[in-house]
Design a protein around this motif. Structure first.
Motif, mmCIF file in Angstrom:
data_model
loop_
_atom_site.group_PDB
_atom_site.id
_atom_site.type_symbol
_atom_site.label_atom_id
_atom_site.label_comp_id
_atom_site.label_asym_id
_atom_site.label_seq_id
_atom_site.Cartn_x
_atom_site.Cartn_y
_atom_site.Cartn_z
ATOM 1 N N VAL A 1 2.471 -5.222 30.061
ATOM 2 C CA VAL A 1 2.473 -6.391 30.946
ATOM 3 C C VAL A 1 1.067 -6.625 31.509
ATOM 4 N N MET A 2 0.409 -5.549 31.888
ATOM 5 C CA MET A 2 -0.962 -5.673 32.403
ATOM 6 C C MET A 2 -1.881 -6.259 31.338
ATOM 7 N N GLU A 3 -1.734 -5.790 30.096
ATOM 8 C CA GLU A 3 -2.547 -6.324 29.007
ATOM 9 C C GLU A 3 -2.301 -7.820 28.830
ATOM 10 N N LEU A 4 -1.049 -8.241 28.871
ATOM 11 C CA LEU A 4 -0.720 -9.656 28.730
ATOM 12 C C LEU A 4 -1.315 -10.475 29.880
ATOM 13 N N ASP A 5 -1.235 -9.939 31.099
ATOM 14 C CA ASP A 5 -1.817 -10.627 32.261
ATOM 15 C C ASP A 5 -3.329 -10.780 32.104
ATOM 16 N N LEU A 6 -3.986 -9.725 31.637
ATOM 17 C CA LEU A 6 -5.436 -9.787 31.438
ATOM 18 C C LEU A 6 -5.799 -10.793 30.358
ATOM 19 N N ARG A 7 -5.013 -10.841 29.283
ATOM 20 C CA ARG A 7 -5.262 -11.837 28.228
ATOM 21 C C ARG A 7 -5.098 -13.256 28.758
ATOM 22 N N ARG A 8 -4.075 -13.449 29.603
ATOM 23 C CA ARG A 8 -3.837 -14.777 30.192
ATOM 24 C C ARG A 8 -5.011 -15.177 31.085
ATOM 25 N N GLU A 9 -5.474 -14.249 31.910
ATOM 26 C CA GLU A 9 -6.605 -14.540 32.792
ATOM 27 C C GLU A 9 -7.876 -14.829 31.992
ATOM 28 N N LEU A 10 -8.114 -14.062 30.944
ATOM 29 C CA LEU A 10 -9.273 -14.306 30.088
ATOM 30 C C LEU A 10 -9.183 -15.690 29.457
ATOM 31 N N PHE A 11 -7.990 -16.067 29.004
ATOM 32 C CA PHE A 11 -7.800 -17.397 28.432
ATOM 33 C C PHE A 11 -8.120 -18.484 29.455
ATOM 34 N N LYS A 12 -7.658 -18.313 30.692
ATOM 35 C CA LYS A 12 -7.919 -19.309 31.737
ATOM 36 C C LYS A 12 -9.420 -19.468 31.987
ATOM 37 N N VAL A 13 -10.135 -18.353 32.044
ATOM 38 C CA VAL A 13 -11.585 -18.407 32.264
ATOM 39 C C VAL A 13 -12.263 -19.113 31.093
ATOM 40 N N ARG A 14 -11.862 -18.768 29.878
ATOM 41 C CA ARG A 14 -12.461 -19.400 28.701
ATOM 42 C C ARG A 14 -12.145 -20.887 28.646
ATOM 43 N N LEU A 15 -10.950 -21.271 29.050
ATOM 44 C CA LEU A 15 -10.585 -22.689 29.086
ATOM 45 C C LEU A 15 -11.447 -23.435 30.100
ATOM 46 N N LYS A 16 -11.586 -22.886 31.302
ATOM 47 C CA LYS A 16 -12.435 -23.513 32.319
ATOM 48 C C LYS A 16 -13.876 -23.627 31.828
ATOM 49 N N LYS A 17 -14.337 -22.587 31.188
ATOM 50 C CA LYS A 17 -15.710 -22.567 30.662
ATOM 51 C C LYS A 17 -15.900 -23.652 29.600
ATOM 52 N N SER A 18 -14.917 -23.821 28.737
ATOM 53 C CA SER A 18 -14.991 -24.847 27.695
ATOM 54 C C SER A 18 -14.982 -26.248 28.288
ATOM 55 N N ILE A 19 -14.122 -26.451 29.278
ATOM 56 C CA ILE A 19 -14.057 -27.759 29.939
ATOM 57 C C ILE A 19 -15.376 -28.056 30.636
ATOM 58 N N LEU A 20 -15.913 -27.068 31.326
ATOM 59 C CA LEU A 20 -17.198 -27.237 32.009
ATOM 60 C C LEU A 20 -18.314 -27.540 31.012
ATOM 61 N N ALA A 21 -18.329 -26.844 29.884
ATOM 62 C CA ALA A 21 -19.345 -27.087 28.853
ATOM 63 C C ALA A 21 -19.244 -28.509 28.330
ATOM 64 N N ASN A 22 -18.019 -28.998 28.154
ATOM 65 C CA ASN A 22 -17.829 -30.371 27.694
ATOM 66 C C ASN A 22 -18.336 -31.372 28.722
ATOM 67 N N ARG A 23 -18.059 -31.119 29.982
ATOM 68 C CA ARG A 23 -18.514 -32.024 31.050
ATOM 69 C C ARG A 23 -20.042 -32.053 31.118
ATOM 70 N N MET A 24 -20.644 -30.885 30.944
ATOM 71 C CA MET A 24 -22.099 -30.812 30.984
ATOM 72 C C MET A 24 -22.709 -31.600 29.825
ATOM 73 N N LYS A 25 -22.104 -31.522 28.654
ATOM 74 C CA LYS A 25 -22.588 -32.286 27.491
ATOM 75 C C LYS A 25 -22.476 -33.777 27.748
ATOM 76 N N GLN A 26 -21.364 -34.194 28.362
ATOM 77 C CA GLN A 26 -21.153 -35.611 28.624
ATOM 78 C C GLN A 26 -22.143 -36.150 29.636
ATOM 79 N N THR A 27 -22.507 -35.364 30.636
ATOM 80 C CA THR A 27 -23.451 -35.840 31.644
ATOM 81 C C THR A 27 -24.876 -35.866 31.096
ATOM 82 N N GLN A 28 -25.161 -35.052 30.070
ATOM 83 C CA GLN A 28 -26.483 -35.040 29.464
ATOM 84 C C GLN A 28 -26.662 -36.152 28.451
ATOM 85 N N ALA A 29 -25.557 -36.695 27.941
ATOM 86 C CA ALA A 29 -25.631 -37.747 26.916
ATOM 87 C C ALA A 29 -25.942 -39.086 27.496
#
Length: 75
Positions: free
Chosen positions: A47-75
């Protein structure tokens, strides 16, 4: 965000190692261990492993969204 991702990766690696080590111990000593306790402890680790995977996914998702926003503001 990168630091958070790195921390989650490190925690996940540690948890995965603990699971593999626990399984090795169970394989070697199952006959002298209380099986219900073994199953419960293994389940908690899983269960702990699954929770850690979920949290890692959330961080990576936020990071991807932020990267996309940064690209859009630079364009």
């Amino acid at each position: 965000m990168v630091q958070q991702e790195d921390e989650h990766i490190e925690r996940l690696k540690t948890c995965t190692k603990l699971i593999f080590d626990a399984l090795a111990i169970i394989s070697q000593k199952a006959s002298v261990l209380h099986m219900e306790t073994v199953k419960e402890a293994a389940d908690h680790l899983h269960v702990m492993e699954l929770d850690l995977r979920r949290e890692l996914f959330k961080v990576r998702l936020k990071k991807s969204i932020l990267a996309n926003r940064m690209k859009q503001t630079q364009a």
